[in-house]
Scaffold this motif. Structure first.
Motif, PDB file in Angstrom:
ATOM      1  N   VAL A  13       2.183  -1.506  -5.977  1.00 30.87           N
ATOM      2  CA  VAL A  13       1.286  -0.660  -5.194  1.00 30.87           C
ATOM      3  C   VAL A  13       1.862   0.746  -5.032  1.00 30.87           C
ATOM      4  O   VAL A  13       3.048   0.913  -4.738  1.00 30.87           O
ATOM      5  CB  VAL A  13       1.023  -1.280  -3.800  1.00 30.87           C
ATOM      6  CG1 VAL A  13       0.138  -0.375  -2.958  1.00 30.87           C
ATOM      7  CG2 VAL A  13       0.404  -2.662  -3.942  1.00 30.87           C
ATOM      8  N   GLU A  14       0.997   1.728  -5.196  1.00 25.93           N
ATOM      9  CA  GLU A  14       1.343   3.129  -4.961  1.00 25.93           C
ATOM     10  C   GLU A  14       0.606   3.563  -3.691  1.00 25.93           C
ATOM     11  O   GLU A  14      -0.619   3.565  -3.644  1.00 25.93           O
ATOM     12  CB  GLU A  14       0.922   3.981  -6.152  1.00 25.93           C
ATOM     13  CG  GLU A  14       1.316   5.424  -6.047  1.00 25.93           C
ATOM     14  CD  GLU A  14       1.027   6.207  -7.329  1.00 25.93           C
ATOM     15  OE1 GLU A  14       1.304   7.417  -7.327  1.00 25.93           O
ATOM     16  OE2 GLU A  14       0.539   5.619  -8.319  1.00 25.93           O
ATOM     17  N   HIS A  15       1.369   3.909  -2.650  1.00 23.16           N
ATOM     18  CA  HIS A  15       0.783   4.283  -1.361  1.00 23.16           C
ATOM     19  C   HIS A  15       0.577   5.783  -1.248  1.00 23.16           C
ATOM     20  O   HIS A  15       1.364   6.560  -1.777  1.00 23.16           O
ATOM     21  CB  HIS A  15       1.704   3.841  -0.213  1.00 23.16           C
ATOM     22  CG  HIS A  15       1.874   2.370  -0.113  1.00 23.16           C
ATOM     23  ND1 HIS A  15       2.755   1.669  -0.904  1.00 23.16           N
ATOM     24  CD2 HIS A  15       1.277   1.463   0.689  1.00 23.16           C
ATOM     25  CE1 HIS A  15       2.698   0.382  -0.586  1.00 23.16           C
ATOM     26  NE2 HIS A  15       1.803   0.235   0.381  1.00 23.16           N
ATOM     27  N   SER A  16      -0.417   6.170  -0.496  1.00 25.82           N
ATOM     28  CA  SER A  16      -0.569   7.573  -0.117  1.00 25.82           C
ATOM     29  C   SER A  16       0.283   7.798   1.134  1.00 25.82           C
ATOM     30  O   SER A  16       0.608   6.844   1.864  1.00 25.82           O
ATOM     31  CB  SER A  16      -2.031   7.897   0.203  1.00 25.82           C
ATOM     32  OG  SER A  16      -2.431   7.239   1.397  1.00 25.82           O
ATOM     33  N   PHE A  17       0.623   9.041   1.386  1.00 24.30           N
ATOM     34  CA  PHE A  17       1.382   9.361   2.599  1.00 24.30           C
ATOM     35  C   PHE A  17       0.596   8.938   3.840  1.00 24.30           C
ATOM     36  O   PHE A  17       1.159   8.362   4.774  1.00 24.30           O
ATOM     37  CB  PHE A  17       1.702  10.860   2.659  1.00 24.30           C
ATOM     38  CG  PHE A  17       2.385  11.243   3.934  1.00 24.30           C
ATOM     39  CD1 PHE A  17       3.741  11.000   4.109  1.00 24.30           C
ATOM     40  CD2 PHE A  17       1.669  11.825   4.970  1.00 24.30           C
ATOM     41  CE1 PHE A  17       4.376  11.329   5.302  1.00 24.30           C
ATOM     42  CE2 PHE A  17       2.298  12.158   6.160  1.00 24.30           C
ATOM     43  CZ  PHE A  17       3.652  11.909   6.323  1.00 24.30           C
ATOM     44  N   GLU A  18      -0.711   9.187   3.835  1.00 28.51           N
ATOM     45  CA  GLU A  18      -1.543   8.877   5.006  1.00 28.51           C
ATOM     46  C   GLU A  18      -1.549   7.384   5.306  1.00 28.51           C
ATOM     47  O   GLU A  18      -1.420   6.985   6.468  1.00 28.51           O
ATOM     48  CB  GLU A  18      -2.972   9.393   4.791  1.00 28.51           C
ATOM     49  CG  GLU A  18      -3.085  10.902   4.731  1.00 28.51           C
ATOM     50  CD  GLU A  18      -2.598  11.526   3.422  1.00 28.51           C
ATOM     51  OE1 GLU A  18      -2.267  12.735   3.448  1.00 28.51           O
ATOM     52  OE2 GLU A  18      -2.515  10.816   2.392  1.00 28.51           O
ATOM     53  N   LEU A  19      -1.690   6.561   4.280  1.00 30.29           N
ATOM     54  CA  LEU A  19      -1.709   5.111   4.494  1.00 30.29           C
ATOM     55  C   LEU A  19      -0.336   4.618   4.933  1.00 30.29           C
ATOM     56  O   LEU A  19      -0.227   3.813   5.855  1.00 30.29           O
ATOM     57  CB  LEU A  19      -2.157   4.377   3.226  1.00 30.29           C
ATOM     58  CG  LEU A  19      -2.190   2.855   3.324  1.00 30.29           C
ATOM     59  CD1 LEU A  19      -3.111   2.392   4.454  1.00 30.29           C
ATOM     60  CD2 LEU A  19      -2.619   2.250   2.001  1.00 30.29           C
ATOM     61  N   LEU A  20       0.724   5.114   4.296  1.00 29.51           N
ATOM     62  CA  LEU A  20       2.080   4.709   4.668  1.00 29.51           C
ATOM     63  C   LEU A  20       2.353   5.045   6.133  1.00 29.51           C
ATOM     64  O   LEU A  20       2.923   4.242   6.872  1.00 29.51           O
ATOM     65  CB  LEU A  20       3.092   5.404   3.755  1.00 29.51           C
ATOM     66  CG  LEU A  20       4.518   4.888   3.815  1.00 29.51           C
ATOM     67  CD1 LEU A  20       4.603   3.471   3.267  1.00 29.51           C
ATOM     68  CD2 LEU A  20       5.440   5.814   3.037  1.00 29.51           C
TER      69      LEU A  20
END
Length: 176
Positions: free
Chosen positions: A41-48
């Motif tokens: 999985v590659e997360h966005s900063f906002e989701l992380l």
């Protein structure tokens, strides 16, 4: 000196994303994926950041640099990450109602620090940091990621279920 703590700044979250990028399949050779493992999985900063606000991520820090992490993901975030939706559906089929769990959303150790017990210590720290009402950690591992399968088994994860989706076999595992 190596310390284990919870992520509490945007700088730390950005360091997690930098380490994540270095270990995604698109940035690894076939040989590296086979030998070292890989992330899915590659997360966005906002989701992380949103995940961290609900239950803080566990990090290993050496000289102010994150060299490892274990992401905490409340099950409600499963709908935010398309690739994790099948896992959440499968967990619901096999997890007893009395399980109070958190999903370990991803674990990663910087290449130069692997094989030094950091994986085990990240999970030990994660268990310590979890709220008292959480008594299980659940995650899934791509069966082709043999390094990760072996590492999870070595620290006590037990398989709950295997399933297939999009021609990939996954193992859902739990740590009590």
């Amino acid at each position: 000196m190596l310390i284990y703590k919870q992520a509490d700044s945007d700088i730390e979250l950005r360091q997690i994303l930098t380490l994540q990028q270095a270990n995604l399949p698109k940035n690894l050779t076939k040989e590296e994926k086979a030998k070292e493992g890989f992330l899915t999985v590659e997360h966005s900063f906002e989701l992380l950041k949103a995940m961290n606000e609900v239950c803080k991520h566990t990090i290993a820090v050496s000289e102010d640099k994150i060299i490892g992490y274990a992401l905490s993901m409340h099950p409600k975030f499963g709908e935010e990450i398309e690739i994790l939706k099948p896992m959440l559906a499968e967990i619901k089929k096999v997890v007893p109602l009395d399980y109070n769990y958190i999903i370990m959303g991803q674990v990663c150790i910087a290449k130069n620090y692997r094989g030094k017990g950091i994986f085990r210590e990240l999970y030990n720290a994660m268990k310590e940091f979890l709220p008292n009402n959480i008594n299980k950690i659940i995650t899934e591992v791509d069966i082709k990621n043999t390094r990760s399968i072996t590492a999870h088994q070595a620290i006590g994860f037990k398989e709950l279920k295997r399933y297939w989706v999009d021609e990939k076999e996954w193992s859902i595992v739990v740590l009590k």
